[in-house]
Design a protein around this motif. Structure first.
Motif: not given
Ligand SMILES: Nc1ncnc2c1ncn2[C@@H]1O[C@H](COP(=O)(O)OP(=O)(O)O)[C@@H](O)[C@H]1O
Ligand SMILES: [Mg+2]
Length: 247
Positions: A186, A201, A205-206, A208-209, A214-216, A228
């Motif tokens: 990430f 990625l 993730r940014e 999603c935030t 969240t993204l994991d 997600i």
């Protein structure tokens, strides 16, 4: 005393947010400014190539062209990140969103139908900016397709509904992320691919935030598997808890 410290914490957090927003705007404008000179360099290289002066020059011009293309991909990715501040959350029906998404992804990337499959459980809805979700799923699917075997069903998009949340899983049948790089994937510019920018990625993730999601990477050894998790009950901005967005 305690109240004062909490307030100070909030003030610092706000100051940090403002700094990040200013940095984001600066990054986006630099990226934007790089575009024109970069395309001039690329164009000049093309013209020189047309002169056909010999093998050596041909090789050097290929280096110019490859690096122009690489910088162009980075600039395009950084500009995507700039869209983070302009968000408009709406209630997205994931089954509908994903069906249309897969169709357009297959079309643009020339992927035969059946390689990517979609499964939904319940009626998952996600409170998200549509353009952002499109970008995130695009980045995840592009990675999944790159690592998957390419057979029917080798990439799966799975959406499910939970209590107040919805989950969207992107799973491929490739080898998964090796343990030694799990912690880095990430990070901006981390890539193991020769044509990669390492921003996919990070941007996903940014975004999603920014949408309170969240993204994991799932702990699913031997498979590429990203999850997600986002809100589905109320369309609230993360910092405006209690105040509905829009109308
Ligand atoms: N589905 C996947 N399976 C295995 N490795 C992955 C997968 N998705 C991402 N990765 C790893 O994470 C790295 C970073 O991904 P990303 O940020 O999208 O950048 P890029 O695609 O430009 O390499 C990839 O280079 C790869 O090593
Ligand atoms: Mg990628």
């Amino acid at each position: 005393m305690l109240v004062f410290l909490e307030d100070l914490g909030r003030v610092q957090e706000r100051a940090q947010q403002l700094k990040l927003a200013a940095l984001g705007r600066l990054t986006a404008s630099i990226a934007h400014e790089i575009r024109n000179p970069l395309s001039a360099i690329g164009h000049a290289g093309e013209l020189l190539r047309e002169e056909r002066r010999g093998a050596m020059q041909e090789r050097l011009l290929k280096i110019v062209a490859d690096n122009v293309a690489r910088l162009d991909r980075i600039v395009a990715d950084v500009l995507e990140l700039g869209r983070r501040d302009r968000m408009q959350a709406e209630t997205l029906l994931l089954e509908h969103f994903c069906t249309h998404f897969v169709e357009s992804f297959e079309g643009v990337q020339s992927i035969a139908p059946g390689i990517i499959t979609l499964e939904t459980e319940g009626e998952p809805v996600l409170c998200f900016d549509r353009t952002h979700l499109h970008q995130i799923v695009w980045n995840l699917l592009a990675n999944a397709v790159r690592h998957a075997s390419g057979g029917p069903g080798s990439v799966r998009l799975r959406a499910s509904a939970g209590a107040g949340v919805a989950e969207l899983h992107v799973i491929d049948d490739g080898g998964g992320v090796p343990d030694e790089v799990r912690a880095q994937i990430f990070e901006p510019f981390f890539t193991t691919h020769h044509l990669g920018t390492g921003l996919g990625l990070f941007i996903a993730r940014e975004l999603c935030t920014a949408n309170g999601a969240t993204l994991d990477l799932a702990s699913d050894p031997g498979h590429g598997h990203f999850i997600i998790v986002g809100r589905s009950d109320t369309c609230l901005l993360p910092e405006a808890k209690g105040a509905p967005v829009g109308n």
